[in-house]
Design a protein around this motif. Structure first.
Motif, short mmCIF file in Angstrom:
data_model
loop_
_atom_site.label_atom_id
_atom_site.label_comp_id
_atom_site.label_asym_id
_atom_site.label_seq_id
_atom_site.Cartn_x
_atom_site.Cartn_y
_atom_site.Cartn_z
N HIS A 1 5.92 2.47 -10.54
CA HIS A 1 5.98 2.92 -9.56
C HIS A 1 4.96 2.62 -8.23
N LEU A 2 5.01 1.99 -8.30
CA LEU A 2 4.26 1.55 -6.54
C LEU A 2 5.09 1.05 -5.35
N HIS A 3 4.15 1.05 -3.92
CA HIS A 3 5.60 0.64 -3.06
C HIS A 3 4.59 0.09 -2.18
N THR A 4 4.96 -0.86 -1.62
CA THR A 4 4.89 -2.33 -0.13
C THR A 4 4.72 -1.61 0.58
N ARG A 5 4.52 -2.33 2.18
CA ARG A 5 4.72 -2.15 3.84
C ARG A 5 6.37 -2.72 3.49
N ASP A 6 7.03 -3.43 2.71
CA ASP A 6 8.10 -3.47 2.91
C ASP A 6 9.13 -2.18 3.48
N SER A 7 8.83 -0.77 2.47
CA SER A 7 9.00 0.09 2.83
C SER A 7 8.17 1.04 3.43
N ASP A 8 8.15 2.28 2.78
CA ASP A 8 7.11 2.98 3.42
C ASP A 8 5.86 2.64 2.97
N GLY A 9 5.34 2.14 2.19
CA GLY A 9 2.92 2.04 2.21
C GLY A 9 2.98 0.92 2.78
N ARG A 10 1.51 1.11 2.42
CA ARG A 10 0.55 0.88 3.51
C ARG A 10 -0.07 -0.44 3.77
N ASP A 11 0.27 -1.09 2.40
CA ASP A 11 -0.46 -3.05 2.27
C ASP A 11 0.46 -2.88 1.59
N SER A 12 0.51 -4.74 1.75
CA SER A 12 1.58 -5.76 1.44
C SER A 12 0.89 -5.52 -0.61
N LEU A 13 2.42 -6.42 -0.88
CA LEU A 13 2.85 -6.37 -2.00
C LEU A 13 1.59 -7.65 -2.98
N GLU A 14 1.08 -8.09 -2.04
CA GLU A 14 -0.22 -9.60 -2.51
C GLU A 14 -1.34 -8.61 -2.49
N ALA A 15 -1.77 -7.05 -1.83
CA ALA A 15 -2.56 -6.73 -2.25
C ALA A 15 -2.75 -5.55 -3.17
N ALA B 1 4.39 -3.02 -11.25
CA ALA B 1 6.35 -2.91 -10.72
C ALA B 1 6.33 -2.51 -9.16
N VAL B 2 6.03 -3.45 -8.38
CA VAL B 2 6.54 -3.15 -6.52
C VAL B 2 8.17 -2.52 -6.95
N THR B 3 8.30 -0.90 -6.39
CA THR B 3 9.43 -0.33 -7.14
C THR B 3 9.65 0.11 -4.81
N ASP B 4 9.73 -0.64 -4.34
CA ASP B 4 10.02 -0.47 -2.92
C ASP B 4 11.18 0.59 -2.22
N HIS B 5 11.58 1.68 -1.69
CA HIS B 5 12.66 2.98 -1.31
C HIS B 5 13.69 2.46 -0.75
N SER B 6 15.07 1.76 -1.36
CA SER B 6 16.28 2.16 -1.24
C SER B 6 16.43 2.82 0.30
N ARG B 7 17.75 2.39 0.98
CA ARG B 7 18.19 3.00 2.21
C ARG B 7 17.89 4.28 2.46
N SER B 8 18.24 5.60 1.79
CA SER B 8 18.55 6.82 2.04
C SER B 8 17.52 7.24 2.83
N LEU C 1 6.64 -6.97 -11.23
CA LEU C 1 7.78 -6.78 -11.66
C LEU C 1 8.35 -6.45 -10.54
N LYS C 2 10.13 -6.90 -11.28
CA LYS C 2 10.71 -6.33 -9.21
C LYS C 2 12.51 -5.07 -9.59
N GLY C 3 11.42 -3.85 -9.34
CA GLY C 3 12.00 -3.09 -8.85
C GLY C 3 12.76 -2.72 -7.94
N ILE C 4 13.17 -1.31 -7.88
CA ILE C 4 13.74 -0.42 -6.51
C ILE C 4 13.73 1.09 -6.84
N GLU C 5 13.02 1.81 -5.33
CA GLU C 5 13.38 3.42 -6.08
C GLU C 5 14.36 3.52 -5.53
N VAL C 6 15.70 3.96 -6.57
CA VAL C 6 17.11 3.54 -5.52
C VAL C 6 17.44 5.96 -5.45
#
Length: 575
Positions: A343-357, A371-378, A410-415
């Motif tokens: 469970h981690l986030h990148t700057r694709d949602s509300d994270g501060r660092d890139s996927l690569e970082a 596992a990258v698990t950026d937020h869904s929309r809500s 790993l490809k994920g989402i926090e939905v």
């Protein structure tokens, strides 16, 4: 005692709060909040960086202006900006921001419309029915504020474990350097790794004459002396944290360490066991009549009572003594057992660092996957992913994995789990993922039956791997939602999915007793950082501490498994 990272972060956060109440520039407010987070989560001493004139600009998000403010805080304990802001607003008004349901806009309204400046004043205004008359509040909000302020006014002041850790480490280092001190250790709830700490208990054993008590009360941080004796002293630090120091002879250190580590219930159970055997146990040792038979080490005390050594995290009288008698104590999970983070986030949602970082930082820890698990929309605050953006991220991760060797993203989402229990994103995109992390972020105030059914329905979804921060609590700020956790865990076992122990210090969700419940039900727990930046992987030790308090062993934790063993477990939850 020199200022610590946590104290610097507290000053920066207070500046942000006061600026927010004054409706200052949002970018300026965010800069101070980000700086507070960076300093608080830095894996090195910021005061030490200042002392050696290191470049603070090397810290993420710290420019020259913030670096100057931080240097000023290190040198003085405060800064001119904070003192000016405090003079412009009533003292203590930032305490109102800690009340659940109150943000800066509502605090401003309470202050301007009702003159509310303190928790007590807010409680009285809610009691008298004056709060509901303010635009944007109403009877329901007034009742919630009445209950929240009553709870906070009753609550004993406690400190986050990380703050207590940092304070204790600095104090112990100073005590250990005093001539005549053979050893300096922490005891109490800090050593048992409770979520919060009311005060600090420190012990020193002496190898000869020592002025350790005089040294302890003469700190240069404005500490208030409550007690000063030959073998005991108590002070209150500037932060408000009380610290008790006791000096014990070396031959009694083990017994004293057990006694002052506690818990009280554990110590009572030990005394009862000793009495059954015709022995006496106290902070000086184990005695048969007048003869001391053990006590120099903790292990010797437990052995004298016929017990295996009991780890401090287990000492809560929750069955650990009987387990020690029967030689069935758990071999508790350790940080070294983790093989990755789910469970981690990148700057694709509300994270501060890139996927690569984030991947590089995870790999640097020796992990095999993350596992990258950026937020869904809500969650509006999170700039979450819709199906189109998620599809692009999936393709990007596939390209990354084609080039990476020895590490897998790993490809994920926090939905979001919606109010009716459906998942926010469609199966057509979820099926492309390795795992789906379901989370409740809104409507945490639903009645117990409805909240439980909401989560159970979500777990019935075709693609559902892991329930994130299952109770939604924020320690000291928001109580756990009303939910039948036993039913949820049994559903997880039936469905073959998992639950999370979120290591964010403000969450530590699951609670320790809930971890024990999950273990008893045979549901694997994933200890995750929920990192929104590379520095937040440093939260994982807090999650491990919580898991240990919950009796978790390596086999009970999902992400202690290497990737070839993990993949089939994830796959069984994905359709």
């Amino acid at each position: 005692m020199p200022i610590q990272n946590a104290e610097i972060a507290a000053v920066l956060n207070e500046i942000a709060d006061l600026l927010d109440i004054q409706e200052a520039n949002p970018f300026r407010i965010r800069a101070y909040r980000n700086a507070a987070r960076t300093v608080g989560e830095a894996g090195r001493s910021v005061p030490a960086m200042v002392a050696r004139q290191a470049d603070l600009d090397a810290l993420p998000g710290i420019g020259p202006d913030l670096a100057g403010k931080i240097t000023e805080i290190v040198n003085t304990g405060s800064c001119a900006l904070l003192e000016r802001l405090r003079k412009e607003l009533p003292p203590g008004i930032t305490e109102l921001l800690k009340v659940p349901g109150l943000g800066p806009k509502r605090v401003r309204a309470l202050y301007h419309d009702l003159g509310v400046q303190t928790l007590a004043q807010l409680h009285l205004a809610a009691q008298e029915g004056r709060v509901q008359a303010i635009a944007g509040f109403g009877p329901k909000t007034q009742q919630a504020l009445l209950e929240a302020t009553a709870a906070r006014l009753r609550q004993e002041r406690r400190f986050p474990l990380g703050v207590a850790d940092e304070t204790a480490a600095a104090l112990l280092a100073g005590l250990a350097a005093v001539p005549g001190v053979a050893r300096a250790v922490a005891a109490g709830s800090l050593r048992r790794r409770r979520e919060t700490v009311g005060d600090l208990d420190l012990l020193v054993s002496l190898s000869g004459d020592s002025a350790v008590m005089a040294h302890f009360i003469q700190g240069e941080d404005g500490r208030q002396v409550l007690l000063h004796g030959g073998t005991r002293a108590s002070v209150v630090l500037k932060s408000g944290l009380q610290v008790d120091l006791r000096a014990v002879p070396a031959q009694s250190l083990g017994a004293a360490w057990v006694y002052f580590t506690g818990s009280k219930a554990h110590n009572i159970a030990l005394r009862r066991l000793a009495q059954e055997q015709g022995l006496k146990v106290n902070e000086y040792g184990v005695f048969r009549g007048a003869e001391r038979i053990a006590g120099a080490t903790e292990a010797s005390l437990y052995q004298a009572l016929g017990l295996r050594y009991i780890e401090p995290e287990l000492r809560e009288d929750r069955g650990e003594i009987e387990a020690a008698r029967q030689d069935r104590l758990p071999v508790l999970v350790s940080l070294a057992d983790l093989r990755g983070d789910l469970h981690l986030h990148t700057r694709d949602s509300d994270g501060r660092d890139s996927l690569e970082a984030m991947a590089a930082a995870a790999r640097a820890r020796g992990w095999r996957y993350a596992a990258v698990t950026d937020h869904s929309r809500s969650p509006a605050f999170a700039r979450g992913l819709d199906p189109v953006r998620l599809a692009k991220q999936i393709d990007r991760i596939d390209r990354f994995n084609e080039k990476a060797q020895g590490f897998t993203v790993l490809k994920g989402i926090e939905v979001d789990i919606l109010q009716d229990g459906t998942l926010e994103l469609p199966d057509s995109i979820l099926q492309r993922l390795d795992l789906v992390v379901g989370a409740v972020h809104h409507h945490l105030d639903l009645p117990r039956a409805r909240q439980t059914e909401r989560v159970l329905r979500a777990m019935d979804s075709r693609y559902f791997t892991l329930l994130a921060h299952p109770t939604g609590r924020l320690i000291g700020e928001r109580a756990p939602c009303e939910i039948d956790l036993l039913r949820v865990l049994r559903k997880a076992r039936e469905r073959g999915c998992f639950v999370e122990l979120n290591a964010q210090p403000a969450r530590l969700d699951l609670a320790d007793t809930a971890c024990q419940m999950a273990k008893a039900e045979g549901v694997l727990v994933s200890i995750n950082s929920d990192a929104h930046g590379t520095l937040e992987f440093n939260h994982l030790p807090s999650g491990i501490d919580q898991g240990r308090r919950g009796w978790l062993e390596k086999a009970d934790v999902l992400n202690t498994r290497d990737l070839p063993e993990l993949r089939p477990l994830l796959a069984r939850t994905m359709g």
